[in-house]
Design a protein around this motif. Structure first.
Motif, PDB file in Angstrom:
ATOM      1  N   GLY A  51      57.259 -45.375  16.750  1.00  0.00           N
ATOM      2  CA  GLY A  51      57.602 -43.957  16.643  1.00  0.00           C
ATOM      3  C   GLY A  51      58.742 -43.719  15.670  1.00  0.00           C
ATOM      4  N   ILE A  52      59.749 -44.581  15.709  1.00  0.00           N
ATOM      5  CA  ILE A  52      60.890 -44.442  14.788  1.00  0.00           C
ATOM      6  C   ILE A  52      60.436 -44.680  13.348  1.00  0.00           C
ATOM      7  CG2 ILE A  52      63.060 -45.539  14.096  1.00  0.00           C
ATOM      8  CD1 ILE A  52      63.662 -45.865  17.089  1.00  0.00           C
ATOM      9  N   ARG A  53      59.561 -45.675  13.158  1.00  0.00           N
ATOM     10  CA  ARG A  53      59.060 -45.944  11.804  1.00  0.00           C
ATOM     11  C   ARG A  53      58.241 -44.761  11.282  1.00  0.00           C
ATOM     12  NH1 ARG A  53      54.362 -47.116  10.511  1.00  0.00           N
ATOM     13  NH2 ARG A  53      53.760 -47.874  12.563  1.00  0.00           N
ATOM     14  N   GLU A  54      57.380 -44.202  12.133  1.00  0.00           N
ATOM     15  CA  GLU A  54      56.585 -43.050  11.721  1.00  0.00           C
ATOM     16  C   GLU A  54      57.468 -41.848  11.408  1.00  0.00           C
ATOM     17  OE1 GLU A  54      53.713 -42.264  14.760  1.00  0.00           O
ATOM     18  OE2 GLU A  54      52.754 -44.211  14.504  1.00  0.00           O
ATOM     19  N   ASP A  57      58.985 -42.374   8.010  1.00  0.00           N
ATOM     20  CA  ASP A  57      57.988 -42.089   6.975  1.00  0.00           C
ATOM     21  C   ASP A  57      57.793 -40.589   6.794  1.00  0.00           C
ATOM     22  OD1 ASP A  57      57.670 -44.816   6.717  1.00  0.00           O
ATOM     23  OD2 ASP A  57      55.773 -44.890   7.834  1.00  0.00           O
ATOM     24  N   LEU A  58      57.782 -39.851   7.904  1.00  0.00           N
ATOM     25  CA  LEU A  58      57.620 -38.404   7.837  1.00  0.00           C
ATOM     26  C   LEU A  58      58.790 -37.760   7.093  1.00  0.00           C
ATOM     27  CD1 LEU A  58      56.175 -35.768   8.715  1.00  0.00           C
ATOM     28  CD2 LEU A  58      57.568 -35.857  10.789  1.00  0.00           C
ATOM     29  N   LYS A  59      60.010 -38.228   7.361  1.00  0.00           N
ATOM     30  CA  LYS A  59      61.174 -37.670   6.669  1.00  0.00           C
ATOM     31  C   LYS A  59      61.090 -37.894   5.169  1.00  0.00           C
ATOM     32  CE  LYS A  59      64.367 -39.783   8.915  1.00  0.00           C
ATOM     33  NZ  LYS A  59      65.658 -40.261   9.393  1.00  0.00           N
ATOM     34  N   LEU A  63      60.872 -34.957   2.196  1.00  0.00           N
ATOM     35  CA  LEU A  63      61.780 -34.854   1.051  1.00  0.00           C
ATOM     36  C   LEU A  63      61.011 -34.924  -0.269  1.00  0.00           C
ATOM     37  CD1 LEU A  63      64.847 -36.965   2.179  1.00  0.00           C
ATOM     38  CD2 LEU A  63      64.796 -34.524   1.693  1.00  0.00           C
ATOM     39  N   VAL A  64      60.035 -35.815  -0.343  1.00  0.00           N
ATOM     40  CA  VAL A  64      59.244 -35.943  -1.579  1.00  0.00           C
ATOM     41  C   VAL A  64      58.445 -34.667  -1.838  1.00  0.00           C
ATOM     42  CG1 VAL A  64      57.298 -37.163  -2.628  1.00  0.00           C
ATOM     43  CG2 VAL A  64      59.150 -38.452  -1.564  1.00  0.00           C
ATOM     44  N   ALA A  65      57.809 -34.141  -0.799  1.00  0.00           N
ATOM     45  CA  ALA A  65      57.020 -32.914  -0.970  1.00  0.00           C
ATOM     46  C   ALA A  65      57.907 -31.748  -1.393  1.00  0.00           C
ATOM     47  CB  ALA A  65      56.291 -32.580   0.323  1.00  0.00           C
ATOM     48  N   THR A  66      59.092 -31.644  -0.810  1.00  0.00           N
ATOM     49  CA  THR A  66      60.015 -30.576  -1.189  1.00  0.00           C
ATOM     50  C   THR A  66      60.478 -30.759  -2.627  1.00  0.00           C
ATOM     51  OG1 THR A  66      60.736 -30.392   1.112  1.00  0.00           O
ATOM     52  CG2 THR A  66      62.145 -29.392  -0.559  1.00  0.00           C
ATOM     53  N   GLY A  67      60.786 -31.991  -3.009  1.00  0.00           N
ATOM     54  CA  GLY A  67      61.199 -32.262  -4.384  1.00  0.00           C
ATOM     55  C   GLY A  67      60.114 -31.925  -5.383  1.00  0.00           C
ATOM     56  N   VAL A  68      58.880 -32.290  -5.069  1.00  0.00           N
ATOM     57  CA  VAL A  68      57.754 -31.968  -5.954  1.00  0.00           C
ATOM     58  C   VAL A  68      57.578 -30.455  -6.057  1.00  0.00           C
ATOM     59  CG1 VAL A  68      55.232 -32.118  -6.150  1.00  0.00           C
ATOM     60  CG2 VAL A  68      56.563 -34.164  -5.652  1.00  0.00           C
ATOM     61  N   ALA A  69      57.714 -29.759  -4.930  1.00  0.00           N
ATOM     62  CA  ALA A  69      57.585 -28.297  -4.949  1.00  0.00           C
ATOM     63  C   ALA A  69      58.672 -27.661  -5.812  1.00  0.00           C
ATOM     64  CB  ALA A  69      57.650 -27.738  -3.532  1.00  0.00           C
ATOM     65  N   VAL A  70      59.884 -28.205  -5.761  1.00  0.00           N
ATOM     66  CA  VAL A  70      60.973 -27.669  -6.588  1.00  0.00           C
ATOM     67  C   VAL A  70      60.680 -27.905  -8.067  1.00  0.00           C
ATOM     68  CG1 VAL A  70      63.412 -27.969  -7.187  1.00  0.00           C
ATOM     69  CG2 VAL A  70      62.726 -27.810  -4.790  1.00  0.00           C
ATOM     70  N   VAL A  71      60.221 -29.096  -8.409  1.00  0.00           N
ATOM     71  CA  VAL A  71      59.922 -29.405  -9.811  1.00  0.00           C
ATOM     72  C   VAL A  71      58.784 -28.524 -10.318  1.00  0.00           C
ATOM     73  CG1 VAL A  71      59.010 -31.186 -11.354  1.00  0.00           C
ATOM     74  CG2 VAL A  71      60.826 -31.745  -9.737  1.00  0.00           C
ATOM     75  N   ALA A 127      72.248 -45.758  13.745  1.00  0.00           N
ATOM     76  CA  ALA A 127      71.341 -44.637  13.453  1.00  0.00           C
ATOM     77  C   ALA A 127      71.580 -44.106  12.055  1.00  0.00           C
ATOM     78  CB  ALA A 127      71.522 -43.519  14.478  1.00  0.00           C
ATOM     79  N   ALA A 128      72.835 -44.057  11.626  1.00  0.00           N
ATOM     80  CA  ALA A 128      73.128 -43.590  10.271  1.00  0.00           C
ATOM     81  C   ALA A 128      72.562 -44.577   9.250  1.00  0.00           C
ATOM     82  CB  ALA A 128      74.629 -43.434  10.088  1.00  0.00           C
ATOM     83  N   HIS A 129      72.596 -45.869   9.597  1.00  0.00           N
ATOM     84  CA  HIS A 129      72.046 -46.880   8.701  1.00  0.00           C
ATOM     85  C   HIS A 129      70.530 -46.746   8.591  1.00  0.00           C
ATOM     86  CE1 HIS A 129      71.636 -50.629   6.565  1.00  0.00           C
ATOM     87  NE2 HIS A 129      70.774 -51.047   7.463  1.00  0.00           N
ATOM     88  N   VAL A 130      69.860 -46.454   9.712  1.00  0.00           N
ATOM     89  CA  VAL A 130      68.406 -46.261   9.716  1.00  0.00           C
ATOM     90  C   VAL A 130      68.047 -45.032   8.926  1.00  0.00           C
ATOM     91  CG1 VAL A 130      66.436 -45.703  11.189  1.00  0.00           C
ATOM     92  CG2 VAL A 130      68.021 -47.509  11.870  1.00  0.00           C
ATOM     93  N   ALA A 131      68.891 -43.971   9.011  1.00  0.00           N
ATOM     94  CA  ALA A 131      68.617 -42.726   8.299  1.00  0.00           C
ATOM     95  C   ALA A 131      68.657 -42.914   6.794  1.00  0.00           C
ATOM     96  CB  ALA A 131      69.616 -41.642   8.715  1.00  0.00           C
ATOM     97  N   ALA A 132      69.473 -43.812   6.316  1.00  0.00           N
ATOM     98  CA  ALA A 132      69.616 -44.038   4.873  1.00  0.00           C
ATOM     99  C   ALA A 132      68.516 -44.859   4.333  1.00  0.00           C
ATOM    100  CB  ALA A 132      70.921 -44.764   4.591  1.00  0.00           C
TER     101      ALA A 132
END
Length: 132
Positions: A51-54, A57-59, A63-71, A127-132
């Protein structure tokens, strides 16, 4: 995990269609497990890790989808603004890019802060390390 339990013959997930009509349009569908199965600590830990891995991946996909939308938005804004002159297209694109950049930073900060909810002490740094 549910598929593994279903294939092992221990229990299975069965769906029961309801005969009632919901809101006068569609029949409802109720999903209930037919058997409750106790999981071992290893199975729970593996399910949690999956669940944490999924979630990670979702996060990244968000971010990638938002970045592509901005570009893409910047490109469309520049193309649409080209009709009004070079200065208009540059200003419009700059405004769109700055708004999109702020939005990306906000999304990233929100994701980082959500990862620390419910975490105490030394787990907070993990948790901060996993987030990065």
């Amino acid at each position: 995990m549910a598929a593994a339990v279903a294939s092992s013959g221990i229990g299975s997930v069965v769906s029961f269609p309801c005969m009632d009509v919901v809101g006068g349009r569609d029949p409802a569908l109720e999903l209930r497990p037919s058997v409750f199965v106790r999981m071992t600590a290893e199975q729970r830990e593996r399910m949690r890790a999956d669940g944490i891995r999924e979630y990670g991946d979702l996060k990244v996909r968000m971010l990638v989808a938002t970045g592509v939308a901005v570009v893409l938005g910047c490109a469309v804004t520049a193309a649409m603004g080209a009709r009004g002159g070079a200065h208009d297209s540059l200003e419009s694109m700059r405004a769109f890019a700055s708004g999109g950049s702020v939005g990306l930073v906000y999304l990233w900060m929100l994701m980082c802060s959500v990862d620390t909810v419910g975490v105490v002490g030394s787990e907070r740094s993990a948790a901060a390390h996993v987030a990065a």
